[in-house]
Design an enzyme around this catalytic site. Structure first.
Site, PDB file in Angstrom:
ATOM      1  N   PHE A 177      50.346  64.176  15.618  1.00 27.86           N
ATOM      2  CA  PHE A 177      51.268  64.363  16.797  1.00 27.86           C
ATOM      3  C   PHE A 177      52.229  63.256  16.825  1.00 27.86           C
ATOM      4  O   PHE A 177      51.691  62.055  16.839  1.00 27.86           O
ATOM      5  CB  PHE A 177      50.436  64.479  17.974  1.00 27.86           C
ATOM      6  CG  PHE A 177      51.104  64.638  19.297  1.00 27.86           C
ATOM      7  CD1 PHE A 177      51.558  66.034  19.504  1.00 27.86           C
ATOM      8  CD2 PHE A 177      51.738  63.772  20.187  1.00 27.86           C
ATOM      9  CE1 PHE A 177      52.327  66.344  20.685  1.00 27.86           C
ATOM     10  CE2 PHE A 177      52.317  64.086  21.306  1.00 27.86           C
ATOM     11  CZ  PHE A 177      52.541  65.412  21.620  1.00 27.86           C
ATOM     12  N   ASP A 198      42.447  60.356  18.810  1.00 26.86           N
ATOM     13  CA  ASP A 198      43.008  60.986  19.936  1.00 26.86           C
ATOM     14  C   ASP A 198      42.430  62.299  20.241  1.00 26.86           C
ATOM     15  O   ASP A 198      42.411  63.047  19.490  1.00 26.86           O
ATOM     16  CB  ASP A 198      44.390  61.273  19.413  1.00 26.86           C
ATOM     17  CG  ASP A 198      45.090  61.514  20.505  1.00 26.86           C
ATOM     18  OD1 ASP A 198      44.837  62.090  21.517  1.00 26.86           O
ATOM     19  OD2 ASP A 198      46.744  61.335  20.734  1.00 26.86           O
ATOM     20  N   TYR A 229      46.059  66.474  31.369  1.00 25.51           N
ATOM     21  CA  TYR A 229      46.632  67.683  31.835  1.00 25.51           C
ATOM     22  C   TYR A 229      46.348  68.849  30.739  1.00 25.51           C
ATOM     23  O   TYR A 229      47.032  69.868  31.120  1.00 25.51           O
ATOM     24  CB  TYR A 229      48.144  67.728  31.969  1.00 25.51           C
ATOM     25  CG  TYR A 229      48.765  66.686  30.849  1.00 25.51           C
ATOM     26  CD1 TYR A 229      49.431  67.572  29.718  1.00 25.51           C
ATOM     27  CD2 TYR A 229      49.121  65.388  30.869  1.00 25.51           C
ATOM     28  CE1 TYR A 229      49.922  67.076  28.766  1.00 25.51           C
ATOM     29  CE2 TYR A 229      49.547  64.842  29.884  1.00 25.51           C
ATOM     30  CZ  TYR A 229      50.002  65.807  28.792  1.00 25.51           C
ATOM     31  OH  TYR A 229      50.859  64.888  27.608  1.00 25.51           O
ATOM     32  N   LYS A 230      45.611  68.711  29.878  1.00 28.93           N
ATOM     33  CA  LYS A 230      45.441  69.798  28.964  1.00 28.93           C
ATOM     34  C   LYS A 230      44.217  70.552  29.009  1.00 28.93           C
ATOM     35  O   LYS A 230      44.259  71.142  30.152  1.00 28.93           O
ATOM     36  CB  LYS A 230      45.537  69.412  27.513  1.00 28.93           C
ATOM     37  CG  LYS A 230      47.163  69.045  27.094  1.00 28.93           C
ATOM     38  CD  LYS A 230      47.022  68.190  25.547  1.00 28.93           C
ATOM     39  CE  LYS A 230      48.606  68.017  25.500  1.00 28.93           C
ATOM     40  NZ  LYS A 230      48.549  66.910  24.482  1.00 28.93           N
ATOM     41  N   ARG A 235      52.171  79.189  19.139  1.00 27.90           N
ATOM     42  CA  ARG A 235      50.653  78.573  19.488  1.00 27.90           C
ATOM     43  C   ARG A 235      50.268  79.300  20.653  1.00 27.90           C
ATOM     44  O   ARG A 235      51.023  79.502  21.571  1.00 27.90           O
ATOM     45  CB  ARG A 235      50.888  77.207  19.589  1.00 27.90           C
ATOM     46  CG  ARG A 235      49.829  76.129  19.572  1.00 27.90           C
ATOM     47  CD  ARG A 235      50.012  74.820  19.667  1.00 27.90           C
ATOM     48  NE  ARG A 235      50.507  74.339  20.992  1.00 27.90           N
ATOM     49  CZ  ARG A 235      50.545  73.322  21.306  1.00 27.90           C
ATOM     50  NH1 ARG A 235      49.854  72.200  20.788  1.00 27.90           N
ATOM     51  NH2 ARG A 235      51.030  73.080  22.667  1.00 27.90           N
TER      52      ARG A 235
HETATM   53  C1  PLP Z   1      49.675  66.032  24.186  1.00 30.50           C
HETATM   54  C2  PLP Z   1      49.388  64.779  23.287  1.00 30.50           C
HETATM   55  C3  PLP Z   1      49.800  63.498  23.697  1.00 30.50           C
HETATM   56  C4  PLP Z   1      50.522  63.312  24.845  1.00 30.50           C
HETATM   57  O1  PLP Z   1      50.931  62.091  25.173  1.00 30.50           O
HETATM   58  P1  PLP Z   1      51.627  61.726  26.680  1.00 30.50           P
HETATM   59  O2  PLP Z   1      51.834  60.419  26.576  1.00 30.50           O
HETATM   60  O3  PLP Z   1      50.771  62.603  27.454  1.00 30.50           O
HETATM   61  O4  PLP Z   1      52.962  62.385  26.609  1.00 30.50           O
HETATM   62  C5  PLP Z   1      49.488  62.404  22.876  1.00 30.50           C
HETATM   63  N1  PLP Z   1      48.775  62.819  21.617  1.00 30.50           N
HETATM   64  C6  PLP Z   1      48.524  63.973  21.146  1.00 30.50           C
HETATM   65  C7  PLP Z   1      47.727  64.449  19.789  1.00 30.50           C
HETATM   66  C8  PLP Z   1      48.841  64.831  22.080  1.00 30.50           C
HETATM   67  O5  PLP Z   1      48.352  66.342  21.646  1.00 30.50           O
END
Ligand code: PLP
Length: 430
Positions: free
Chosen positions: A145, A215, A240-241, A389
Site C-alpha cells: 500500500f 500493517d 475506520y475499516k 474490489r
Molecule cells: C487503509 C490503509 C492505510 C491508511 O492510512 P491512513 O493514514 O489512515 O490514510 C494505510 N496502510 C494500509 C495498508 C491501508 O490499507
C-alpha cells in the site's frame, strides 16, 4: 460448468467446491445458519443498499451514533473541559487501545490509539531503525500500500544513512540481509486480499537480526491476528475499516513490551511526555506505550470507535474470518456461474487460509463497471489498474447480499450498461 442435480449438498462449502449449481435459496439457507445473523441489526445500513466497501469505510454502528450524540450533548456540551477528567477522555487512547489489543493478540498495555496509520508508520519505522544501529535499510514489498512506502521514503529522506528498498514478495526472504533494520509488510494485501504468513516472515526477519513492522489495516476485525504468538515487534492499523470506527477514525499502534523502554517516537509531542501537565521545557518520554501518543486525541472519533469496538465483544475472530471467506468463496463461485464475460478474471487467492475478508476481480473496464454497479446500489471500489474490489464485512454482509450483487453485476455486463460516458469520468476518490 456447474453440475446440476437434485441432490442436496452436505454443506455449503462442499456445494461450492463440487461446482453444484448455486441458487438464491441455497444462500438463504446458509444465512439461516449464520452465527453472525444478529450483528447486522446493530448497524444503520441504508435499506436496499448492497455494501461491499467496509474495508474502506465500515458502516455506522447504532451504538456509535448514540454514543456520539451523548458525547456531543452531555460531555462536550455540558461538562466541557472538565470531561478530560470527569469522563476520562484523557485515558481513551489507552482504554480503546486495550480493546483493540484483544483483537490482535496483544496485551492491553501494548496498544495505543493515536494519529493516522500513516503517521504511526513514520513513528514506528523511525523507532525500529533506532533500535537497530549500524543497519541502513528499510525493506518492504513493491506492491505494498503506497502510504507505507511513502512514509518510509520520507523518513529515509531525512537521514543520509538510511535507504528504502522494495522487492517483490518472492524475493523478500532473500533480500533480508545484515543491513536490514526493519521489514515493513502489510498482513492482508489491499488489492488481492492475499495474506502473508506472519509467523514465518517475522521469524525470517528475526533470523537476520531485523525487526518487523506489520500493517494490520485490512486484518484487524476481519480475522484473528496473534502478534504476541508470532513474536512481532511493531504493528499499526486502521480504525475506520473492519473496526467500523467512522471516517478518519484514529489509528492504532502496537509496540511489544520488550521494546517499550527503549523505543522512541520521533514525534515528541506533549501528550507522549512522562508528565504532560508539568509543562517542563525538556521532553521526557512516558514510560510505556503512552510515549507514542503525540497531541490531543480526537475525542468524537474516539467515541465512535470505542462504541463500534463493543460489537466485537465475545466474538470469535476465527468464526468471523470463516464467514468472510465463505462470502468470498460464494462470490467467486457465483461470478463464475452467472457472468459469462471472457474479460473477467478472479484476482485474489482461492486456497484455504490465504485471503482476508475481500475478493477482487480484474477487467479492462473495471472502473466503469464499478461505477455502473455503484449507480445500481452495489457499492464496491476500484483499484488501479484494473481491479474491482469487494470488501465482505462478516458482521453485516449476508450470502443473499452476495447473490443479489452478482445478479446486478451479470446484468451490467450483459447489457454493457457500463459503456457510458458518465461511468468513465474519474472521481477523485475511487
Ligand atoms: C487503509 C490503509 C492505510 C491508511 O492510512 P491512513 O493514514 O489512515 O490514510 C494505510 N496502510 C494500509 C495498508 C491501508 O490499507
Amino acid at each position: 460448468m456447474p453440475a446440476t442435480g437434485c441432490m442436496e449438498p452436505d454443506s455449503f462449502s462442499e456445494a461450492i467446491a463440487s461446482g453444484y449449481l448455486l441458487s438464491r435459496e441455497l444462500m438463504e439457507e446458509e444465512d439461516r445458519h449464520d452465527p453472525l445473523l444478529r450483528t447486522r441489526a446493530k448497524f444503520l445500513l441504508p435499506p436496499g443498499l448492497l455494501y461491499f466497501d467496509g474495508n474502506s469505510l465500515g458502516p455506522l454502528a447504532k451504538k456509535s451514533r448514540e454514543r456520539l450524540l451523548r458525547v456531543i450533548d452531555q460531555e462536550w456540551g455540558e461538562s466541557l473541559v472538565r470531561s478530560w477528567n470527569v469522563h476520562r477522555w484523557i485515558d481513551w487512547p489507552r482504554t480503546v487501545g486495550a480493546k483493540i489489543a484483544r483483537l490482535i493478540g496483544a496485551e492491553g498495555d501494548e496498544v495505543v490509539v493515536a494519529d493516522s496509520t500513516s503517521v504511526n508508520l513514520f513513528k514506528l519505522i523511525s523507532a525500529a531503525v533506532e533500535l537497530r544501529p549500524g543497519r541502513s535499510v528499510i525493506l518492504s514489498e513493491d506492491r505494498q500500500f503506497p502510504t507505507d512506502l511513502y512514509m518510509a521514503q520520507g523518513l529515509a529522506g531525512l537521514r543520509k544513512d538510511l535507504r528504502m528498498r522494495t522487492v517483490e514478495r518472492s524475493k523478500l526472504t532473500l533480500a533480508l540481509d545484515e543491513d536490514v533494520a526493519v521489514l515493513v509488510l502489510t498482513h492482508v494485501d489491499y488489492r488481492s486480499g492475499q495474506l502473508h504468513d506472519m509467523a514465518a516472515m517475522t521469524r525470517a526477519a528475526h533470523e537476520r537480526g531485523a525487526l518487523v513492522l506489520w500493517d494490520l489495516s485490512h486484518s484487524t476485525g476481519a480475522l484473528p491476528v496473534d502478534l504476541n504468538g508470532c513474536y512481532v515487534d511493531l504493528a499499526v492499523g486502521c480504525g475506520y475499516k473492519f473496526l467500523n470506527g467512522g471516517p478518519g477514525a484514529p489509528a492504532f499502534l502496537y509496540v511489544a513490551r520488550r521494546w517499550q523502554h527503549r523505543a522512541r517516537s520521533p514525534l515528541t509531542g506533549w501528550l507522549g511526555h512522562r508528565s504532560p501537565f508539568a509543562f517542563e521545557p525538556t521532553y521526557r518520554p512516558a514510560s510505556g506505550i503512552g510515549r507514542f501518543r503525540c497531541g490531543t486525541p480526537p475525542i468524537l472519533s474516539l467515541a465512535a470507535l470505542d462504541a463500534a469496538l463493543d460489537l466485537f465483544d465475545g466474538l470469535d475472530l476465527e468464526m468471523v474470518w470463516r464467514k468472510g471467506v465463505s462470502l468470498g468463496d460464494a462470490m467467486i463461485a457465483l461470478v463464475e456461474q452467472e457472468c459469462e464475460d471472457a474479460d473477467l478474471e478472479v484476482a485474489c487467492p482461492q486456497g484455504e487460509r490465504q485471503r482476508g475478508s475481500q475478493v477482487s476481480f480484474r477487467h479492462p473496464q473495471a472502473y466503469s463497471i464499478m461505477q455502473a454497479l455503484i449507480d445500481r446500489g452495489v457499492v464496491g471500489d476500484f483499484r488501479e489498474p484494473d481491479i474491482m474490489r469487494f470488501g465482505l464485512g462478516p458482521l453485516y454482509t449476508s450470502h443473499v447480499d452476495v447473490w443479489d450483487a452478482v445478479q446486478v453485476l451479470r446484468q451490467v455486463l450483459t447489457s454493457r450498461a457500463w459503456d457510458s460516458e458518465r461511468f468513465r469520468k474519474r472521481e477523485v476518490v475511487t
